[in-house]
Structure formats: structure tokens, C-alpha cells
Design a protein around this motif. Structure first.
Motif, PDB file in Angstrom:
ATOM      1  N   UNK A  19       1.081  -1.286  -0.108  1.00 62.39           N
ATOM      2  CA  UNK A  19      -0.156   0.089  -0.034  1.00 62.39           C
ATOM      3  C   UNK A  19       0.764   1.308  -0.048  1.00 62.39           C
ATOM      4  N   UNK A  20       1.890   1.434   0.957  1.00 61.35           N
ATOM      5  CA  UNK A  20       2.697   2.551   1.005  1.00 61.35           C
ATOM      6  C   UNK A  20       3.380   2.749  -0.554  1.00 61.35           C
ATOM      7  N   UNK A  21       4.074   1.429  -0.857  1.00 59.26           N
ATOM      8  CA  UNK A  21       4.796   1.375  -2.246  1.00 59.26           C
ATOM      9  C   UNK A  21       3.808   2.025  -3.366  1.00 59.26           C
ATOM     10  N   UNK A  22       2.443   1.672  -3.439  1.00 52.50           N
ATOM     11  CA  UNK A  22       1.547   2.164  -4.578  1.00 52.50           C
ATOM     12  C   UNK A  22       1.261   3.698  -4.139  1.00 52.50           C
ATOM     13  N   UNK A  23       1.227   4.104  -2.759  1.00 52.10           N
ATOM     14  CA  UNK A  23       0.905   5.499  -2.675  1.00 52.10           C
ATOM     15  C   UNK A  23       1.825   6.228  -3.220  1.00 52.10           C
ATOM     16  N   UNK A  24       3.249   6.064  -2.799  1.00 55.45           N
ATOM     17  CA  UNK A  24       4.467   6.812  -3.432  1.00 55.45           C
ATOM     18  C   UNK A  24       4.657   6.849  -4.875  1.00 55.45           C
ATOM     19  N   UNK A  25       4.369   5.548  -5.301  1.00 59.38           N
ATOM     20  CA  UNK A  25       4.425   5.513  -6.847  1.00 59.38           C
ATOM     21  C   UNK A  25       3.346   6.449  -7.393  1.00 59.38           C
ATOM     22  N   UNK A  26       2.190   6.614  -7.041  1.00 61.50           N
ATOM     23  CA  UNK A  26       1.060   7.547  -7.555  1.00 61.50           C
ATOM     24  C   UNK A  26       1.458   9.042  -7.487  1.00 61.50           C
ATOM     25  N   UNK A  27       2.010   9.274  -6.440  1.00 62.48           N
ATOM     26  CA  UNK A  27       2.434  10.438  -6.216  1.00 62.48           C
ATOM     27  C   UNK A  27       3.523  10.923  -7.265  1.00 62.48           C
ATOM     28  N   UNK A  28       4.453  10.121  -7.330  1.00 61.19           N
ATOM     29  CA  UNK A  28       5.572  10.406  -8.234  1.00 61.19           C
ATOM     30  C   UNK A  28       5.080  10.497  -9.691  1.00 61.19           C
ATOM     31  N   UNK A  29       4.084   9.574 -10.044  1.00 59.63           N
ATOM     32  CA  UNK A  29       3.492   9.801 -11.287  1.00 59.63           C
ATOM     33  C   UNK A  29       3.163  11.185 -11.736  1.00 59.63           C
ATOM     34  N   UNK A  30       2.728  11.912 -10.991  1.00 63.43           N
ATOM     35  CA  UNK A  30       2.323  13.362 -11.244  1.00 63.43           C
ATOM     36  C   UNK A  30       3.508  14.026 -11.693  1.00 63.43           C
ATOM     37  N   UNK A  31       4.625  14.090 -10.975  1.00 64.78           N
ATOM     38  CA  UNK A  31       5.913  14.721 -11.090  1.00 64.78           C
ATOM     39  C   UNK A  31       6.648  14.138 -12.284  1.00 64.78           C
ATOM     40  N   UNK A  32       6.510  13.180 -12.520  1.00 64.40           N
ATOM     41  CA  UNK A  32       6.829  12.306 -13.760  1.00 64.40           C
ATOM     42  C   UNK A  32       6.435  12.889 -15.004  1.00 64.40           C
ATOM     43  N   UNK A  33       5.071  13.112 -14.939  1.00 60.78           N
ATOM     44  CA  UNK A  33       4.728  13.699 -16.063  1.00 60.78           C
ATOM     45  C   UNK A  33       5.089  15.246 -16.319  1.00 60.78           C
ATOM     46  N   UNK A  34       5.275  15.971 -15.448  1.00 63.72           N
ATOM     47  CA  UNK A  34       6.175  17.101 -15.401  1.00 63.72           C
ATOM     48  C   UNK A  34       7.214  17.004 -16.279  1.00 63.72           C
ATOM     49  N   UNK A  35       8.283  16.012 -15.580  1.00 63.38           N
ATOM     50  CA  UNK A  35       9.431  15.864 -16.280  1.00 63.38           C
ATOM     51  C   UNK A  35       9.261  15.440 -17.662  1.00 63.38           C
ATOM     52  N   UNK A  36       8.511  14.677 -17.968  1.00 64.54           N
ATOM     53  CA  UNK A  36       8.224  14.366 -19.444  1.00 64.54           C
ATOM     54  C   UNK A  36       7.744  15.381 -20.388  1.00 64.54           C
ATOM     55  N   UNK A  37       6.856  16.294 -20.037  1.00 71.14           N
ATOM     56  CA  UNK A  37       6.400  17.432 -20.750  1.00 71.14           C
ATOM     57  C   UNK A  37       7.597  18.307 -21.002  1.00 71.14           C
ATOM     58  N   UNK A  38       8.235  18.764 -19.951  1.00 72.97           N
ATOM     59  CA  UNK A  38       9.463  19.662 -20.225  1.00 72.97           C
ATOM     60  C   UNK A  38      10.385  19.043 -21.002  1.00 72.97           C
ATOM     61  N   UNK A  39      10.935  17.785 -20.835  1.00 75.90           N
ATOM     62  CA  UNK A  39      12.203  17.353 -21.358  1.00 75.90           C
ATOM     63  C   UNK A  39      11.841  17.298 -23.039  1.00 75.90           C
ATOM     64  N   UNK A  40      10.526  16.905 -23.228  1.00 74.70           N
ATOM     65  CA  UNK A  40      10.155  16.684 -24.585  1.00 74.70           C
ATOM     66  C   UNK A  40      10.295  18.059 -25.380  1.00 74.70           C
ATOM     67  N   UNK A  41       9.915  19.106 -24.748  1.00 75.78           N
ATOM     68  CA  UNK A  41      10.050  20.378 -25.323  1.00 75.78           C
ATOM     69  C   UNK A  41      11.521  20.806 -25.299  1.00 75.78           C
ATOM     70  N   UNK A  42      12.539  20.472 -24.427  1.00 76.63           N
ATOM     71  CA  UNK A  42      13.957  20.614 -24.373  1.00 76.63           C
ATOM     72  C   UNK A  42      14.670  19.876 -25.486  1.00 76.63           C
TER      73      UNK A  42
END
Length: 264
Positions: free
Chosen positions: A203-226
Motif C-alpha cells: 500500500x505504501x509503495x503504491x501511494x508513493x508511486x502514484x505521487x511520483x507519477x504526477x511529477x514524472x509527467x512534469x518531467x516528461x513534458x518539459x524534457x520533450x520540449x527541451x
């Protein structure tokens, strides 16, 4: 010593956190813009220092050690007017992280981050990615100040943790992203410290992974533009050494190294 699922999950999360911290620090350095010197300062030494130091004294770094972005290219790609909605979204998420960092209990801290991400996704979906301008200094519902518990003392509007207040003026994307990267690194660092005090379960692993997924999308968007920006810059440089391209009337480039702005 036998390997347990908890050890594997904790190792995976720690590795993920380390990767995110390194990535956000790198993006912050890559998107730093040079400081502007006063008009009366014309020394070569000062000019050289200004070209390598970004906003707030941050030292600029080449993107993946391959290319130092031109400040004007960065401002063109990350135009604050064109990216007004995303700029406000990053501001809103970053501002909401601040009070949560004050939560001392590791379990409550992770729970609060999960609630924030859910509220952020709900708000963005319901508003159609349109953040409404509200008075920046408007008090929370009921006039209560922020607290540090998970019981809802952060309540603002209809949310427990999401602060939807944004300034009544346009924000600069590069400045907002710079601060967003800073607070995100702090958030991940505290998340790493929290792992020392909680039992790593599925449960803790899944919670942290879900939190990380939002910030991972930020990285993906910005790196694609860079990546696109770096591709264009490299293509531009290659055109300068291509004799066939230089000979084409349609792609004529000023090759006078003394006067061409390309070499300035």
C-alpha cells in the motif's frame, strides 16, 4: 539475509527518489537564464560570469552535457503568455507543497501528498485545465490559518491541501519552474527521510508511486520540449558547416564571421 518484498519495494522507491532529485536539479540548471548586468558594467570578466550564472545565482549547465541553451531560445520555447495555464498550474502545485512540508509525521506526510495529488488532478480535470484568477491574499474558508495535521486544517475552498489561489497577474514560466524544481527536490528529500520511519508495504509503495507519477509527467513534458529545442539548435549549427546548404539560395546564411549575429 533473506530478501523480503518490503526491502525490494524500499530499494525501488529510494532509487526512484534519487533519480527524480537528480533530474529536477538538472532541469533547473538547464533552464536557468543568465543574470542581466547593469549597463555601466562592461568588463569581460563580469560578462563571462553573467553568461554562466542564472537566476538567483544558479550556475547554468549544459542540457545532458551536450548543449547550453541560448536564453532567447528558452524564452521563446517557454513563452509565459502561451504557457499561461501551465505556469499557473505549476505555481498552484508548488505553493500547495509548502504547508505539507511542515507535517512531521512520516505517515501523515505521505498521506497528505497523496490527497494533494488527487485534489490537483480533480481540479485540473473539472476546470478543463483553466485555473481561475482569485485574489492571492484571500483567506482560507472560515478564516482559519494553516495547520500541520491531516484532519483538514489546510482547507481552502473545497480542498484540504490544494491551494487554488494564484496572483492576479501573469507569471514568468522560467521563474515559476525554477522555484517548482527547488520545492520538488525538498519534497522528494523529505520523502526519502520518511522511508526510515514507516513500514514499506504494498500500500505504501503504491501511494508513493502514484505521487511520483504526477511529477514524472512534469518531467516528461518539459524534457520533450527541451529535446525539440536541442534538435533545432543542433540542426542550425550543422547548417553552418554544410557546403550544400550554404550554396542554396533558399537557405542563404550570412557567413561573414565578423558581422553575423550567429557568432555574437
Amino acid at each position: 539475509m533473506a530478501t523480503t518484498p518490503g526491502n525490494v519495494w524500499e530499494y525501488s522507491i529510494r532509487e526512484l527518489i534519487t533519480k527524480r532529485i537528480v533530474t529536477f536539479r538538472h532541469l533547473r540548471n538547464a533552464l536557468a537564464v543568465p543574470l542581466e548586468l547593469p549597463a555601466d558594467n562592461s568588463t569581460n570578466k563580469a560578462a563571462e560570469a553573467a553568461s554562466s550564472v542564472g537566476n538567483r545565482g544558479l550556475r547554468r549547465r549544459a542540457y545532458f552535457n551536450a548543449l547550453m541553451f541560448d536564453p532567447e531560445d528558452l524564452r521563446g520555447m517557454f513563452n509565459s503568455i502561451r504557457l499561461r495555464k501551465r505556469t499557473r498550474a505549476y505555481f498552484m502545485l508548488g505553493a500547495s507543497l509548502g504547508p505539507i512540508l511542515a507535517i512531521s509525521n512520516p505517515a501523515d506526510y505521505i498521506k497528505a501528498l497523496g490527497i494533494l495529488i488527487n485534489e490537483y488532478d480533480t481540479f485540473m480535470a473539472e476546470s478543463g485545465s483553466k485555473t481561475k484568477k482569485r485574489h492571492f491574499f484571500r483567506k482560507s474558508k472560515g478564516g482559519e490559518e494553516h495547520g500541520s495535521s491531516v484532519s483538514g486544517n489546510y482547507e481552502q475552498g473545497n480542498f484540504s491541501y490544494l491551494d487554488t489561489h494564484t496572483p492576479p497577474f501573469d507569471l514568468d514560466f522560467l521563474q515559476v519552474f525554477d522555484t517548482f524544481c527547488q520545492i520538488t527536490v525538498i519534497m522528494y528529500s523529505k520523502l526519502a527521510d520518511s522511508l526510515l520511519s514507516i513500514a514499506m508495504t504494498q500500500s505504501a509503495f503504491d501511494s508513493i508511486a502514484k505521487i511520483d507519477s504526477r511529477f514524472k509527467r512534469v518531467i516528461g513534458t518539459v524534457t520533450k520540449e527541451l529535446d525539440e529545442l536541442m534538435k533545432n539548435a543542433i540542426t542550425k549549427e550543422l547548417r553552418l558547416i554544410d557546403p550544400l546548404d550554404l550554396a542554396s539560395p533558399e537557405n542563404e546564411i550570412n557567413t561573414d564571421w565578423e558581422t553575423s549575429s550567429i557568432y555574437k
